[in-house]
Write an enzyme that holds these catalytic residues in place. Structure first.
Site, PDB file in Angstrom:
ATOM      1  N   PRO A   4       0.880  -1.204  -0.069  1.00  0.00           N
ATOM      2  CA  PRO A   4      -0.210  -0.117  -0.072  1.00  0.00           C
ATOM      3  C   PRO A   4       0.803   1.323   0.069  1.00  0.00           C
ATOM      4  CG  PRO A   4       0.084  -0.961   2.167  1.00  0.00           C
ATOM      5  CD  PRO A   4       0.788  -1.895   1.335  1.00  0.00           C
TER       6      PRO A   4
ATOM      7  N   ASP B 173       5.742   2.861   2.247  1.00  0.00           N
ATOM      8  CA  ASP B 173       4.726   1.519   2.546  1.00  0.00           C
ATOM      9  C   ASP B 173       4.036   2.087   3.694  1.00  0.00           C
ATOM     10  OD1 ASP B 173       3.589  -0.655   3.150  1.00  0.00           O
ATOM     11  OD2 ASP B 173       5.514  -2.004   2.777  1.00  0.00           O
ATOM     12  N   HIS B 174       2.851   2.153   3.393  1.00  0.00           N
ATOM     13  CA  HIS B 174       1.802   2.834   4.585  1.00  0.00           C
ATOM     14  C   HIS B 174       1.736   1.801   5.615  1.00  0.00           C
ATOM     15  CE1 HIS B 174      -0.817   5.624   6.422  1.00  0.00           C
ATOM     16  NE2 HIS B 174      -1.355   6.038   5.369  1.00  0.00           N
ATOM     17  N   ARG B 175       2.102   0.475   5.469  1.00  0.00           N
ATOM     18  CA  ARG B 175       1.957  -0.502   6.564  1.00  0.00           C
ATOM     19  C   ARG B 175       3.084  -0.174   7.534  1.00  0.00           C
ATOM     20  NH1 ARG B 175       2.515  -5.730   3.070  1.00  0.00           N
ATOM     21  NH2 ARG B 175       4.237  -4.413   2.261  1.00  0.00           N
TER      22      ARG B 175
END
Ligand code: CAO
Length: 565
Positions: A363, A537-539
């Site tokens: 994401p 990376d939005h995680r």
């Protein structure tokens, strides 16, 4: 050759039904039995096949037209012999439902409730009614569950053959006590769909098993329209023999071909929003849904159920799961102009697969910013003048690598990798840089960039870039990066969205710097501005951290002395 009008055959209760798909166009060569149009009533849709093979000369119907038995669909040019065959639709062969053998046995699913029928307390079996040429058809939807209260005429299941799908409504109102069919079951006339309790408008079951032939209530015999016509008769379902007044409940409304298409792709039709008339799901809707799922904009219920809870299992990066991707479009490009086919390079094949995985699984978000590099560029030019004889050219990219190391030290999560539910924080700073080569993109790595000066980095970068262009990079040259920079500065452009090089969690894209007017509080000053595009990376990283990373990078690039702090 002769022209033949292909007409709508006897399709039972299908009278004045809407054309919802025209499946051929003028000039098409069709085979006998090939579907020409799809028609639809409130409760069923059906494809109407051609009775003859030939070439479509004229289409006599259009979307939305209402057709009935005898309506001309297309004018077909057929071979002389075939043309002599009678094209007229076959006479109706709808047979009345067999008379019930027992007045109190069970009820046909489609039989309308008798108006004065009393409520009964015993269980009532609701069966598949006599609906014509209807054998071994698959249950593709079960629309009710045990405990549901159903109304008379409410759809209970959807069945489907090759050419038609149909909802089977309930003959009575009541509470579903037992479901006797499940998805994928093949059903026939007389099969019990479910058992209702407290039924109104039906009769209680006395000896169900012994009365298999009783398919209609005595008060309302069901006509049984069969889809029998000339050569055009598809091995298909007839419309349900009932007066379709009830609205479908939670039903995926689509033609058999669209259902088939969705099934092939594993698309849950019940989750697709239909854009056609009355919310009918079209093939385009299925394609769009698939594209949204692929892009991560939408999750199917099954995916949502499988997905790890928020914060847990972020390392699903290794998972993959089923994407149910659409097949790649197959186009005969030669039809449109001259073409040449060339195999892709090995590098492109390998990097393509990696890029695809990274683009789909991560994401990723990109933050764009600008850095004022006026002084840094002046310093770089000066350094290069002073070092002219050394043969080492100091590049902006070398400064960027040093600046990034400083930012990675301040924001360690940018220098991490996901490992299941944990983060691996790397205490080394190996910086990859994307290099364009005649064979494709490669990413050589400057190891331990934190321990090297800008001159050494520039020198190593030059050597690695040359090795890359010569196709001489070894695996060791390209492994171990903890962060990557992709610079298009020497080429041009303003901003772009680089793809993260997994298992890294961020990548910095850089474009061509240019002089821009910047307000210093009193006047506009010409400043050299460098466009930055940070994908993360939005995680692992959130937007605020990304904005801070870029701002910090900007400060360093504006005043490189900060690297020392
Ligand atoms: N702004 C303005 N000019 C820039 C610049 C920037 N951000 N970055 C480099 N330049 C200038 C250089 O100063 C150089 O000019 P001079 O020849 O006048 O000194 C010129 O552009 C060419 O630089 P370069 O590209 O040869 O050198 P580099 O250190 O900037 O880059 C390398 C080296 C290997 C990264 C580069 O050659 C390359 O392959 N870039 C493409 C990377 C790529 O494809 N990224 C996309 C990945 S996503 O598909």
């Amino acid at each position: 050759m002769a022209l033949l009008d292909i007409q709508v055959p006897d399709i039972g209760d299908f009278d004045s039904v809407a054309v919802i798909e025209v499946m051929v166009k003028v000039g098409d060569t069709v085979k006998a039995e090939q579907s020409l149009i799809t028609v639809e009533s409130d409760k069923a849709s059906m494809e109407i096949p051609s009775s003859h093979a030939g070439v479509v000369k004229e289409i006599k119907v259009k979307l939305g037209d209402k057709v009935s038995e005898g309506s001309v669909i297309v004018a077909l040019e057929v071979a002389g012999e075939a043309a002599s065959a009678a094209p007229a639709p076959a006479p109706a062969v709808a047979a009345p439902a067999p008379a019930p053998t027992s007045p109190v046995a069970s009820v046909a699913a489609a039989a309308p409730a008798a108006p004065a029928a009393p409520a009964v307390s015993g269980p009532v079996e609701v069966r598949v009614p006599d609906i014509g040429d209807f054998k071994d058809v698959a249950v593709i939807e079960v629309l009710v569950k045990v405990g549901d209260t159903v109304k008379a005429e409410q759809s209970l299941i959807t069945v489907e053959s090759d050419k038609a799908s149909m909802e089977i409504p309930s003959a009575a109102a009541g509470v579903v006590k037992e479901l006797r069919v499940k998805l994928g079951d093949k059903v026939n006339i007389g099969d019990v769909v479910l058992v209702l309790e407290g039924a109104v408008g039906a009769v209680a079951v006395a000896a169900v098993a012994s009365a298999p032939a009783a398919l209609a209530t005595p008060s309302a015999p069901v006509s049984a329209p069969a889809l029998a016509s000339s050569a055009a008769a598809p091995a298909a379902l007839a419309v349900p023999a009932h007066n379709p007044t009830a609205l479908a409940v939670g039903v995926a409304h689509a033609s058999p071909s669209v259902r088939k298409f969705a099934r092939e792709l594993g698309v849950p039709l019940s989750e697709v929003k239909g854009s056609g008339p009355k919310g009918r799901i079209t093939q385009t809707d299925v394609q769009r849904f698939t594209a949204s799922v692929m892009a991560g904009a939408v999750q199917t219920l099954a995916q949502a159920a499988k997905a790890p809870a928020a914060g847990a299992g972020a390392g699903g990066i290794t998972g993959g799961g089923e994407l149910n991707l659409l097949p790649w479009p197959k186009v005969d490009f030669a039809k449109f102009g001259p073409i040449e086919r060339k195999e892709m390079s090995r590098i492109k094949k390998i990097s393509g697969a990696n890029l695809t995985r990274n683009a789909i699984v991560i994401p990723a978000v990109t933050n764009h910013d600008d850095a004022d590099i006026t002084e840094l560029e002046a310093f770089r030019v000066l350094t290069n003048k002073e070092n002219e004889k050394s043969g080492v050219k100091v590049t902006m990219l070398a400064f960027l690598i040093k600046a990034c190391v400083a930012a990675l030290k301040k924001f360690p999560e940018f220098n991490s990798s996901l490992d299941g539910d944990a983060l691996i924080y790397k205490q080394y700073y190996h910086i990859g840089f994307a290099a364009d080569t005649p064979n494709g993109l490669v990413v050589p790595v400057i190891k331990d960039a934190d321990k090297k000066g800008v001159l050494q980095i520039s020198q190593e970068m030059g050597e690695l870039a040359k090795k890359a262009r010569d196709g001489k990079l070894g695996p060791a040259d390209m492994s171990g990066a903890s962060f990557t920079i992709s610079s298009l500065g020497g080429i041009g452009g303003r901003y772009f969205t680089p793809i993260i090089n997994a298992p890294e969690v961020a990548i910095l894209g850089v474009c061509k710097s240019q002089i821009e007017p910047k307000w210093d509080g009193k006047a506009f000053q010409p400043r050299l501005m460098l466009p930055l595009s940070l994908t993360w990376d939005h995680r692992v990283i959130d937007g605020a951290a990304a904005a801070r990373f870029n701002a910090f990078l900007g400060q360093i690039l504006a005043d490189f002395r900060r690297v020392l702090l």
